[in-house]
Design an enzyme around this catalytic site. Structure first.
Site, mmCIF file in Angstrom:
data_model
loop_
_atom_site.group_PDB
_atom_site.id
_atom_site.type_symbol
_atom_site.label_atom_id
_atom_site.label_comp_id
_atom_site.label_asym_id
_atom_site.label_seq_id
_atom_site.Cartn_x
_atom_site.Cartn_y
_atom_site.Cartn_z
ATOM 1 N N THR A 132 38.167 39.509 39.337
ATOM 2 C CA THR A 132 39.341 39.022 39.241
ATOM 3 C C THR A 132 38.546 37.818 40.584
ATOM 4 O OG1 THR A 132 41.051 38.935 42.215
ATOM 5 C CG2 THR A 132 38.924 40.107 41.905
ATOM 6 N N ASP A 133 39.465 36.944 40.738
ATOM 7 C CA ASP A 133 39.154 35.197 41.464
ATOM 8 C C ASP A 133 39.097 35.863 43.477
ATOM 9 O OD1 ASP A 133 42.017 36.082 42.153
ATOM 10 O OD2 ASP A 133 42.742 34.433 41.304
ATOM 11 N N GLU A 134 39.765 37.024 43.208
ATOM 12 C CA GLU A 134 39.732 36.793 44.835
ATOM 13 C C GLU A 134 38.460 37.925 45.667
ATOM 14 O OE1 GLU A 134 43.086 39.594 46.270
ATOM 15 O OE2 GLU A 134 44.549 39.182 45.015
ATOM 16 N N TYR A 158 40.465 45.574 48.874
ATOM 17 C CA TYR A 158 40.772 45.452 47.311
ATOM 18 C C TYR A 158 39.662 45.015 46.533
ATOM 19 C CZ TYR A 158 41.490 44.150 42.028
ATOM 20 O OH TYR A 158 41.354 43.788 41.240
ATOM 21 N N SER A 159 39.563 43.577 47.785
ATOM 22 C CA SER A 159 38.358 42.641 46.822
ATOM 23 C C SER A 159 36.898 43.025 47.624
ATOM 24 C CB SER A 159 38.431 40.824 47.797
ATOM 25 O OG SER A 159 39.218 40.913 48.655
ATOM 26 N N LYS A 162 35.760 44.724 44.387
ATOM 27 C CA LYS A 162 35.222 43.949 43.299
ATOM 28 C C LYS A 162 34.631 43.253 43.878
ATOM 29 C CE LYS A 162 37.850 44.491 40.035
ATOM 30 N NZ LYS A 162 37.472 45.201 38.918
HETATM 31 P P1 NAD Z 1 46.558 48.708 36.621
HETATM 32 O O1 NAD Z 1 46.466 48.820 38.551
HETATM 33 O O2 NAD Z 1 47.063 48.463 36.139
HETATM 34 O O3 NAD Z 1 45.275 50.028 35.768
HETATM 35 C C1 NAD Z 1 44.101 50.430 36.504
HETATM 36 C C2 NAD Z 1 44.033 52.013 35.170
HETATM 37 O O4 NAD Z 1 42.678 52.129 35.361
HETATM 38 C C3 NAD Z 1 45.311 52.777 35.214
HETATM 39 O O5 NAD Z 1 45.542 52.322 34.124
HETATM 40 C C4 NAD Z 1 44.400 53.794 35.881
HETATM 41 O O6 NAD Z 1 44.992 55.231 35.530
HETATM 42 C C5 NAD Z 1 42.914 53.354 35.674
HETATM 43 N N1 NAD Z 1 41.836 54.236 36.523
HETATM 44 C C6 NAD Z 1 41.838 53.867 37.818
HETATM 45 N N2 NAD Z 1 40.876 54.697 38.243
HETATM 46 C C7 NAD Z 1 40.457 54.796 37.086
HETATM 47 C C8 NAD Z 1 39.350 56.007 37.391
HETATM 48 N N3 NAD Z 1 38.497 56.483 38.210
HETATM 49 N N4 NAD Z 1 39.500 56.256 36.316
HETATM 50 C C9 NAD Z 1 39.267 56.548 35.439
HETATM 51 N N5 NAD Z 1 40.622 55.159 34.720
HETATM 52 C C10 NAD Z 1 41.008 54.891 36.021
HETATM 53 O O7 NAD Z 1 45.360 47.777 36.933
HETATM 54 P P2 NAD Z 1 45.549 46.493 35.799
HETATM 55 O O8 NAD Z 1 46.302 45.243 36.813
HETATM 56 O O9 NAD Z 1 45.512 46.477 34.369
HETATM 57 O O10 NAD Z 1 43.794 45.319 36.180
HETATM 58 C C11 NAD Z 1 42.774 45.950 35.720
HETATM 59 C C12 NAD Z 1 41.083 45.286 35.668
HETATM 60 O O11 NAD Z 1 42.030 43.353 36.215
HETATM 61 C C13 NAD Z 1 41.153 45.668 37.377
HETATM 62 O O12 NAD Z 1 39.673 45.498 37.696
HETATM 63 C C14 NAD Z 1 41.970 44.723 37.944
HETATM 64 O O13 NAD Z 1 40.565 44.656 38.964
HETATM 65 C C15 NAD Z 1 41.252 43.594 37.326
HETATM 66 N N6 NAD Z 1 42.064 42.230 37.686
HETATM 67 C C16 NAD Z 1 43.730 42.717 37.309
HETATM 68 C C17 NAD Z 1 44.442 41.277 37.909
HETATM 69 C C18 NAD Z 1 45.811 41.341 38.112
HETATM 70 O O14 NAD Z 1 46.909 40.330 38.106
HETATM 71 N N7 NAD Z 1 46.638 42.412 37.484
HETATM 72 C C19 NAD Z 1 44.166 40.865 37.886
HETATM 73 C C20 NAD Z 1 42.589 39.871 37.913
HETATM 74 C C21 NAD Z 1 41.669 40.919 37.454
HETATM 75 O O1 DAU Z 2 44.615 37.158 41.946
HETATM 76 C C1 DAU Z 2 44.254 38.499 40.867
HETATM 77 C C2 DAU Z 2 44.587 39.638 41.693
HETATM 78 O O2 DAU Z 2 46.223 39.709 41.742
HETATM 79 C C3 DAU Z 2 43.806 40.925 40.959
HETATM 80 O O3 DAU Z 2 42.144 41.195 41.368
HETATM 81 C C4 DAU Z 2 45.132 41.797 42.048
HETATM 82 O O4 DAU Z 2 44.472 43.230 41.281
HETATM 83 C C5 DAU Z 2 46.367 42.251 41.457
HETATM 84 O O5 DAU Z 2 46.762 43.411 42.241
HETATM 85 C C6 DAU Z 2 46.691 40.716 41.773
HETATM 86 O O6 DAU Z 2 46.826 40.119 43.666
HETATM 87 P P1 DAU Z 2 47.999 39.463 44.495
HETATM 88 O O7 DAU Z 2 48.013 40.705 46.036
HETATM 89 O O8 DAU Z 2 47.526 38.447 44.912
HETATM 90 O O9 DAU Z 2 49.244 40.581 43.380
HETATM 91 P P2 DAU Z 2 50.111 40.537 44.279
HETATM 92 O O10 DAU Z 2 51.689 40.480 43.232
HETATM 93 O O11 DAU Z 2 50.825 42.014 44.986
HETATM 94 O O12 DAU Z 2 50.950 39.774 44.697
HETATM 95 C C7 DAU Z 2 51.287 38.762 44.980
HETATM 96 C C8 DAU Z 2 51.224 37.534 46.231
HETATM 97 O O13 DAU Z 2 52.910 37.847 46.252
HETATM 98 C C9 DAU Z 2 50.784 37.300 47.033
HETATM 99 O O14 DAU Z 2 50.858 37.289 47.561
HETATM 100 C C10 DAU Z 2 51.757 38.473 47.674
HETATM 101 C C11 DAU Z 2 52.959 38.475 48.031
HETATM 102 N N1 DAU Z 2 54.020 39.375 48.225
HETATM 103 C C12 DAU Z 2 54.148 40.645 47.068
HETATM 104 C C13 DAU Z 2 54.263 41.667 46.854
HETATM 105 C C14 DAU Z 2 54.251 42.634 46.848
HETATM 106 C C15 DAU Z 2 55.326 39.257 48.112
HETATM 107 O O15 DAU Z 2 55.588 37.887 48.711
HETATM 108 N N2 DAU Z 2 55.811 40.485 48.193
HETATM 109 C C16 DAU Z 2 56.150 42.118 47.805
HETATM 110 O O16 DAU Z 2 56.597 42.721 47.987
#
Ligand code: NAD
Ligand code: DAU
Length: 354
Positions: A132-134, A158-159, A162
Site C-alpha cells: 500500500t501507499d500508506e 495497519y501501515s 504493511k
Molecule cells: P480485504 O480486507 O478486502 O481482503 C483481505 C482478504 O484476506 C480476505 O479475503 C481475508 O479473508 C483474507 N485473509 C485475512 N487474513 C488472512 C489469513 N491470516 N490467512 C488467509 N487469508 C486471510 O483486503 P483488500 O482491500 O482486498 O486488500 C488486499 C491487499 O491489498 C492487502 O494486502 C492490502 O494491504 C492491499 N491494498 C489494499 C488497498 C485498498 O484500497 N483496499 C490499496 C492498496 C493495497
Molecule cells: O491507501 C491505500 C489504503 O486505502 C489501503 O492500504 C487500505 O487497505 C484501504 O483500507 C484504504 O485505507 P483508507 O484508510 O484510506 O480507506 P478508508 O476507505 O477507510 O478511508 C478513506 C478515507 O475516508 C480516509 O481518509 C478516512 C475517510 N473516512 C473513512 C470512513 C470509513 C471517512 O471520512 N468516513 C468513514 O466512515
C-alpha cells in the site's frame, strides 16, 4: 499454476475473476475467510476446475508448505491481509499476526520451495507482494507524490504492519536472492469492496437513508484507482517486473474525502433518487476524526508507466459510475455482508453518531 492469497477479499477476488476471465491458467486461492473474505464473491467460479479454493490461514506453515508441494506454482501473489485502518486502531494484534507473521510464513515457505527448484523453473519463480501507499506516511499539500524512493514513515498500526512486511520481502530478496516483486498502490474502489470502507459505506448508507459519516473536516486527500486497473497493474508487474524492485501504482486522481462523498451523492441522485426527492448530500454528517489520520496520499506512477507500459483504463468518473451501478444492482451481495459482525462494527465504531 499460480497461488493467490486473500482471493476471497475485495482486490484478491477481483484479481481471480479477471485472471480466469482472460486466461486458462489455474489458481490456488488461499484464504481463511475472515469477516472480510466472502465465498459468495467467488460463486461465479463454482465447478470451474481452474479455481482451487483452499481455506487456510497464511500463518499455517505446514499447510502452506503442502500447497507448494502439491501444486508447484510458478508464482505466489500475496494479497491476504487485515486491511482496515480503523480496525487496526481498535485492535492491532491481528494486523501483526496476519500482515507480519503471515507474510514471513509465506516467505519462508516460498524460500524452501524455490531452493528446491532448478534451472528455468527457479529463474522464473516470483513472489509478488501486494502492498500500500500508506507505508510512506502523510504528505503536506505541496509535497511531491510518493515515488519508489520515498522513505517509509507508516503512521497507523495497519501501515506499520504493511511496512514491516515490505521490509521482510526486501530482505528475502537481498539476503537469499528470492525473486520478489512489491507493489505499493493507492486507494482502490469498485465491486465487492467490504462496506466498512468509505466508498461502499457511503453508497449503502445513502440508499438506506442513513447518515454519511465524514471524518474530521473531510479534507483528507486520497488517490483513487478502480480495482480492475490495480489488478491489471499487478499482472503487468508479474510479467515484466524486475525481481527485487518495487512499483508504485496509482490513478493520478487525488480527491478530498468530502468531494468523493459529494460525487457519490450526485451519482445516486441521478441513478436512484431518494423516495422523498431530497438530495443525498443532506445525509452527510461530519464525525470525530480518525486518530492519527494521514492528511494526504499521492502516488507518482511514472515508473510502472514508463518501464512496464501500464496505465489506468478508467477515469474517476467512469469508475465511480460503474461502482455505484454495481452496488445498486447487487443488493443480495450487500445483504450477505452487512449482517451480524458488520452491524456490530458499525454500532461500536460510530457509537451512535451516524
Ligand atoms: P480485504 O480486507 O478486502 O481482503 C483481505 C482478504 O484476506 C480476505 O479475503 C481475508 O479473508 C483474507 N485473509 C485475512 N487474513 C488472512 C489469513 N491470516 N490467512 C488467509 N487469508 C486471510 O483486503 P483488500 O482491500 O482486498 O486488500 C488486499 C491487499 O491489498 C492487502 O494486502 C492490502 O494491504 C492491499 N491494498 C489494499 C488497498 C485498498 O484500497 N483496499 C490499496 C492498496 C493495497
Ligand atoms: O491507501 C491505500 C489504503 O486505502 C489501503 O492500504 C487500505 O487497505 C484501504 O483500507 C484504504 O485505507 P483508507 O484508510 O484510506 O480507506 P478508508 O476507505 O477507510 O478511508 C478513506 C478515507 O475516508 C480516509 O481518509 C478516512 C475517510 N473516512 C473513512 C470512513 C470509513 C471517512 O471520512 N468516513 C468513514 O466512515
Amino acid at each position: 499454476m499460480i497461488i493467490v492469497t486473500g482471493g476471497a477479499g475485495f482486490i484478491g477476488a477481483n484479481f481471480v475473476l479477471d485472471w480466469l476471465r482472460d486466461c486458462d491458467e489455474p489458481i490456488v486461492n488461499v484464504d481463511n475467510l475472515t469477516y472480510a473474505g466472502n465465498a459468495e464473491t467467488l460463486a461465479p467460479l463454482a465447478g470451474d476446475p481452474r479455481h482451487i479454493f483452499s481455506q487456510v490461514d497464511i500463518c499455517d506453515r505446514a499447510a502452506i508448505d503442502a500447497l507448494f508441494v502439491t501444486y508447484r506454482p510458478h508464482a505466489i501473489l500475496h494479497f491476504a491481509a487485515e486491511s482496515h485502518v480503523d480496525r487496526s486502531i481498535n485492535g492491532p494484534a491481528e494486523f501483526v499476526q496476519t500482515n507480519v507473521v503471515g507474510t514471513f510464513t509465506l516467505l519462508e515457505a516460498a524460500r524452501a520451495y524455490w531452493n528446491g527448484l532448478a534451472g528455468d523453473e527457479k529463474a522464473a519463480f516470483r513472489f509478488l507482494h501486494v502492498s500500500t501507499d500508506e507505508v510512506f506516511g502523510s504528505l503536506n499539500p505541496t509535497d511531491p507524490a510518493f515515488n519508489e524512493h520515498t522513505a517509509y514513515a507508516p503512521n497507523s498500526p495497519y501501515s506499520a504492519s504493511k511496512a514491516a512486511s515490505d521490509h521482510f520481502v526486501r530482505a528475502y530478496h537481498h539476503t537469499y536472492g528470492l525473486p520478489t516483486l512489491t507493489t505499493n498502490c493507492s486507494n482502490n474502489y469498485g465491486p465487492y469492496q467490504f462496506p466498512e470502507k468509505l466508498i461502499p459505506l457511503t453508497i449503502i448508507n445513502a440508499i438506506g437513508g442513513k447518515k454519511l459519516p465524514v471524518y474530521g473536516d473531510g479534507k483528507n486527500v486520497r488517490d483513487w484507482l478502480y480495482v480492475t486497473d490495480h489488478c491489471a497493474a499487478i499482472r503487468t508487474v508479474l510479467q515484466k517486473g524486475v525481481p527485487g524492485e518495487t512499483y508504485n501504482i496509482g490513478g493520478w486522481n487525488e480527491q478530498a474525502n468530502i468531494d468523493v462523498v459529494h460525487t457519490l451523492c450526485r451519482t445516486l441522485d441521478e441513478l436512484r433518487p431518494s423516495a422523498s426527492g431530497t438530495a443525498y448530500a443532506a445525509q452527510i454528517e461530519f464525525v470525530k476524526d480518525r486518530p492519527g489520520h494521514d492528511r494526504r496520499y499521492a502516488i507518482d506512477a511514472t515508473r510502472i508507466e514508463r518501464e512496464l507500459g501500464w496505465r489506468p483504463a478508467e477515469t474517476f468518473e467512469t469508475g465511480i459510475r460503474k461502482t455505484v451501478l454495481w452496488y445498486l444492482e447487487h443488493p443480495e451481495w450487500v445483504a450477505g455482508v452487512t449482517s451480524g459482525s458488520y452491524r456490530h462494527w458499525m454500532e461500536t465504531h460510530y457509537a451512535g453518531t451516524v
